[in-house]
Design a protein around this motif. Structure first.
Motif, PDB file in Angstrom:
ATOM      1  N   ASN A  33       0.830  -1.209   0.000  1.00  0.00           N
ATOM      2  CA  ASN A  33       0.000   0.000   0.000  1.00  0.00           C
ATOM      3  C   ASN A  33       0.864   1.259   0.000  1.00  0.00           C
ATOM      4  O   ASN A  33       0.528   2.251  -0.655  1.00  0.00           O
ATOM      5  N   GLU A  34       1.967   1.216   0.726  1.00  0.00           N
ATOM      6  CA  GLU A  34       2.883   2.358   0.735  1.00  0.00           C
ATOM      7  C   GLU A  34       3.532   2.545  -0.628  1.00  0.00           C
ATOM      8  O   GLU A  34       3.699   3.671  -1.088  1.00  0.00           O
ATOM      9  N   TYR A  35       3.895   1.451  -1.286  1.00  0.00           N
ATOM     10  CA  TYR A  35       4.431   1.560  -2.650  1.00  0.00           C
ATOM     11  C   TYR A  35       3.414   2.237  -3.563  1.00  0.00           C
ATOM     12  O   TYR A  35       3.767   3.103  -4.362  1.00  0.00           O
ATOM     13  N   LEU A  36       2.157   1.833  -3.435  1.00  0.00           N
ATOM     14  CA  LEU A  36       1.107   2.434  -4.249  1.00  0.00           C
ATOM     15  C   LEU A  36       0.953   3.918  -3.938  1.00  0.00           C
ATOM     16  O   LEU A  36       0.823   4.742  -4.856  1.00  0.00           O
ATOM     17  N   ASN A  37       0.978   4.273  -2.674  1.00  0.00           N
ATOM     18  CA  ASN A  37       0.867   5.685  -2.296  1.00  0.00           C
ATOM     19  C   ASN A  37       2.033   6.503  -2.849  1.00  0.00           C
ATOM     20  O   ASN A  37       1.837   7.615  -3.351  1.00  0.00           O
ATOM     21  N   ILE A  38       3.224   5.960  -2.770  1.00  0.00           N
ATOM     22  CA  ILE A  38       4.401   6.662  -3.304  1.00  0.00           C
ATOM     23  C   ILE A  38       4.260   6.817  -4.814  1.00  0.00           C
ATOM     24  O   ILE A  38       4.530   7.885  -5.372  1.00  0.00           O
ATOM     25  N   ALA A  39       3.824   5.748  -5.490  1.00  0.00           N
ATOM     26  CA  ALA A  39       3.635   5.799  -6.944  1.00  0.00           C
ATOM     27  C   ALA A  39       2.608   6.861  -7.318  1.00  0.00           C
ATOM     28  O   ALA A  39       2.808   7.621  -8.267  1.00  0.00           O
ATOM     29  N   ASN A  40       1.515   6.935  -6.560  1.00  0.00           N
ATOM     30  CA  ASN A  40       0.476   7.929  -6.843  1.00  0.00           C
ATOM     31  C   ASN A  40       0.996   9.361  -6.666  1.00  0.00           C
ATOM     32  O   ASN A  40       0.634  10.256  -7.433  1.00  0.00           O
ATOM     33  N   VAL A  41       1.853   9.566  -5.681  1.00  0.00           N
ATOM     34  CA  VAL A  41       2.436  10.893  -5.476  1.00  0.00           C
ATOM     35  C   VAL A  41       3.327  11.252  -6.662  1.00  0.00           C
ATOM     36  O   VAL A  41       3.245  12.359  -7.210  1.00  0.00           O
ATOM     37  N   TYR A  42       4.164  10.317  -7.079  1.00  0.00           N
ATOM     38  CA  TYR A  42       5.009  10.566  -8.259  1.00  0.00           C
ATOM     39  C   TYR A  42       4.154  10.811  -9.502  1.00  0.00           C
ATOM     40  O   TYR A  42       4.483  11.663 -10.327  1.00  0.00           O
ATOM     41  N   TYR A  43       3.062  10.088  -9.626  1.00  0.00           N
ATOM     42  CA  TYR A  43       2.159  10.277 -10.768  1.00  0.00           C
ATOM     43  C   TYR A  43       1.594  11.697 -10.768  1.00  0.00           C
ATOM     44  O   TYR A  43       1.570  12.366 -11.794  1.00  0.00           O
ATOM     45  N   GLU A  44       1.144  12.144  -9.613  1.00  0.00           N
ATOM     46  CA  GLU A  44       0.591  13.501  -9.490  1.00  0.00           C
ATOM     47  C   GLU A  44       1.649  14.568  -9.774  1.00  0.00           C
ATOM     48  O   GLU A  44       1.340  15.635 -10.298  1.00  0.00           O
ATOM     49  N   LEU A  45       2.893  14.268  -9.438  1.00  0.00           N
ATOM     50  CA  LEU A  45       3.989  15.201  -9.704  1.00  0.00           C
ATOM     51  C   LEU A  45       4.500  15.092 -11.150  1.00  0.00           C
ATOM     52  O   LEU A  45       5.437  15.796 -11.526  1.00  0.00           O
ATOM     53  N   GLU A  46       3.881  14.216 -11.918  1.00  0.00           N
ATOM     54  CA  GLU A  46       4.233  13.945 -13.308  1.00  0.00           C
ATOM     55  C   GLU A  46       5.664  13.434 -13.456  1.00  0.00           C
ATOM     56  O   GLU A  46       6.328  13.671 -14.454  1.00  0.00           O
ATOM     57  N   LYS A  47       6.112  12.709 -12.455  1.00  0.00           N
ATOM     58  CA  LYS A  47       7.403  12.004 -12.515  1.00  0.00           C
ATOM     59  C   LYS A  47       7.070  10.544 -12.806  1.00  0.00           C
ATOM     60  O   LYS A  47       7.148   9.672 -11.937  1.00  0.00           O
ATOM     61  N   PHE A  48       6.698  10.310 -14.068  1.00  0.00           N
ATOM     62  CA  PHE A  48       6.120   9.033 -14.457  1.00  0.00           C
ATOM     63  C   PHE A  48       7.109   7.882 -14.397  1.00  0.00           C
ATOM     64  O   PHE A  48       6.722   6.751 -14.104  1.00  0.00           O
ATOM     65  N   ASP A  49       8.373   8.145 -14.657  1.00  0.00           N
ATOM     66  CA  ASP A  49       9.362   7.059 -14.588  1.00  0.00           C
ATOM     67  C   ASP A  49       9.483   6.523 -13.164  1.00  0.00           C
ATOM     68  O   ASP A  49       9.599   5.309 -12.958  1.00  0.00           O
ATOM     69  N   LYS A  50       9.461   7.407 -12.176  1.00  0.00           N
ATOM     70  CA  LYS A  50       9.489   6.959 -10.778  1.00  0.00           C
ATOM     71  C   LYS A  50       8.167   6.285 -10.398  1.00  0.00           C
ATOM     72  O   LYS A  50       8.161   5.302  -9.664  1.00  0.00           O
ATOM     73  N   ALA A  51       7.063   6.800 -10.923  1.00  0.00           N
ATOM     74  CA  ALA A  51       5.765   6.174 -10.657  1.00  0.00           C
ATOM     75  C   ALA A  51       5.753   4.743 -11.211  1.00  0.00           C
ATOM     76  O   ALA A  51       5.253   3.827 -10.550  1.00  0.00           O
ATOM     77  N   ILE A  52       6.303   4.558 -12.404  1.00  0.00           N
ATOM     78  CA  ILE A  52       6.373   3.218 -13.006  1.00  0.00           C
ATOM     79  C   ILE A  52       7.119   2.266 -12.070  1.00  0.00           C
ATOM     80  O   ILE A  52       6.689   1.127 -11.850  1.00  0.00           O
ATOM     81  N   GLU A  53       8.218   2.746 -11.517  1.00  0.00           N
ATOM     82  CA  GLU A  53       9.023   1.924 -10.614  1.00  0.00           C
ATOM     83  C   GLU A  53       8.193   1.450  -9.416  1.00  0.00           C
ATOM     84  O   GLU A  53       8.218   0.262  -9.059  1.00  0.00           O
ATOM     85  N   TYR A  54       7.438   2.352  -8.800  1.00  0.00           N
ATOM     86  CA  TYR A  54       6.688   1.994  -7.599  1.00  0.00           C
ATOM     87  C   TYR A  54       5.391   1.252  -7.918  1.00  0.00           C
ATOM     88  O   TYR A  54       4.971   0.399  -7.138  1.00  0.00           O
ATOM     89  N   TYR A  55       4.757   1.537  -9.050  1.00  0.00           N
ATOM     90  CA  TYR A  55       3.588   0.738  -9.435  1.00  0.00           C
ATOM     91  C   TYR A  55       4.006  -0.707  -9.680  1.00  0.00           C
ATOM     92  O   TYR A  55       3.283  -1.642  -9.323  1.00  0.00           O
ATOM     93  N   THR A  56       5.170  -0.895 -10.272  1.00  0.00           N
ATOM     94  CA  THR A  56       5.675  -2.241 -10.522  1.00  0.00           C
ATOM     95  C   THR A  56       5.904  -2.986  -9.205  1.00  0.00           C
ATOM     96  O   THR A  56       5.575  -4.167  -9.096  1.00  0.00           O
ATOM     97  N   LEU A  57       6.434  -2.307  -8.209  1.00  0.00           N
ATOM     98  CA  LEU A  57       6.629  -2.926  -6.900  1.00  0.00           C
ATOM     99  C   LEU A  57       5.291  -3.265  -6.244  1.00  0.00           C
ATOM    100  O   LEU A  57       5.131  -4.342  -5.667  1.00  0.00           O
ATOM    101  N   ALA A  58       4.332  -2.381  -6.349  1.00  0.00           N
ATOM    102  CA  ALA A  58       3.025  -2.598  -5.714  1.00  0.00           C
ATOM    103  C   ALA A  58       2.228  -3.699  -6.402  1.00  0.00           C
ATOM    104  O   ALA A  58       1.334  -4.287  -5.793  1.00  0.00           O
TER     105      ALA A  58
END
Length: 192
Positions: free
Chosen positions: A41-66
């Motif tokens: 759940n924390e990975y997902l939350n981190i990914a969502n924050v990166y997504y909102e910040l439009e840092k999609f490469d980092k979001a991809i990393e954390y969505y993959t972990l989640a």
């Protein structure tokens, strides 16, 4: 007898010490699963924050972990597909959206996204067919029509252009003078 009481007392104190020193959460059945799920759940939350910040490469990393969580897998898979599209990774985006469309073939939003991704990835003919289907299914949706027209414009621009026959300057001048002669009733003013 006192000897046995001392031994029992010693064993009880050791047992009590071991019981107290153990984490109480380890004694609750399923607590490790809950801890692991909280990490996902924390990975997902981190990914969502990166997504909102439009840092999609980092979001991809954390969505993959989640995605290792069964409960979060499809939500993360969808967001991962969006990230690939937003970073112009068209082949990966298409791959993910095809899977999503197979899971939910009636979802017009996924179908429209896939049509757009196909157009951007260079598969314009397939995109055109998909937009035609969407327009047929949802004639009230103006966005589908606008995207279809944009796709047609891309097809038109990619069509081979007719080559113009090369003409010499002499032929161009001759044609110009002939047209001018027709307009002036046969007289051409060459004073300029």
């Amino acid at each position: 007898m006192k000897y046995w009481l001392n031994i029992i007392s010693f064993l009880l104190s050791i047992t009590f010490f071991i019981f107290i020193s153990c984490k109480t959460t380890d004694l609750i059945p399923g607590s490790n699963r809950i801890k692991i799920q909280n990490i996902y759940n924390e990975y997902l939350n981190i990914a969502n924050v990166y997504y909102e910040l439009e840092k999609f490469d980092k979001a991809i990393e954390y969505y993959t972990l989640a995605m290792d969580s069964k409960e979060l897998y499809w939500a993360c898979y969808y967001k991962l597909a969006q990230c690939y599209a937003l970073t112009s990774k068209w082949s990966q985006a298409e791959e993910h959206y095809v899977v999503l469309q197979k899971r939910d073939p009636e979802n017009s939003s996924i179908k429209a996204s896939l049509a757009y991704i196909k157009a951007m990835g260079g598969n314009v003919e397939e995109s055109k067919k998909m937009y035609q289907e969407l327009i047929h299914e949802h004639p009230e949706n103006q966005l589908y029509l606008e995207n279809y027209i944009a796709t047609l414009n891309v097809v038109k621009k990619k069509a081979p252009k007719k080559k113009k026959a090369k003409t010499s300057n002499y032929n161009s001048i001759k044609d110009f003078l002939y047209d001018k002669m027709l307009l002036t009733g046969g007289f051409v003013d060459c004073s300029y």
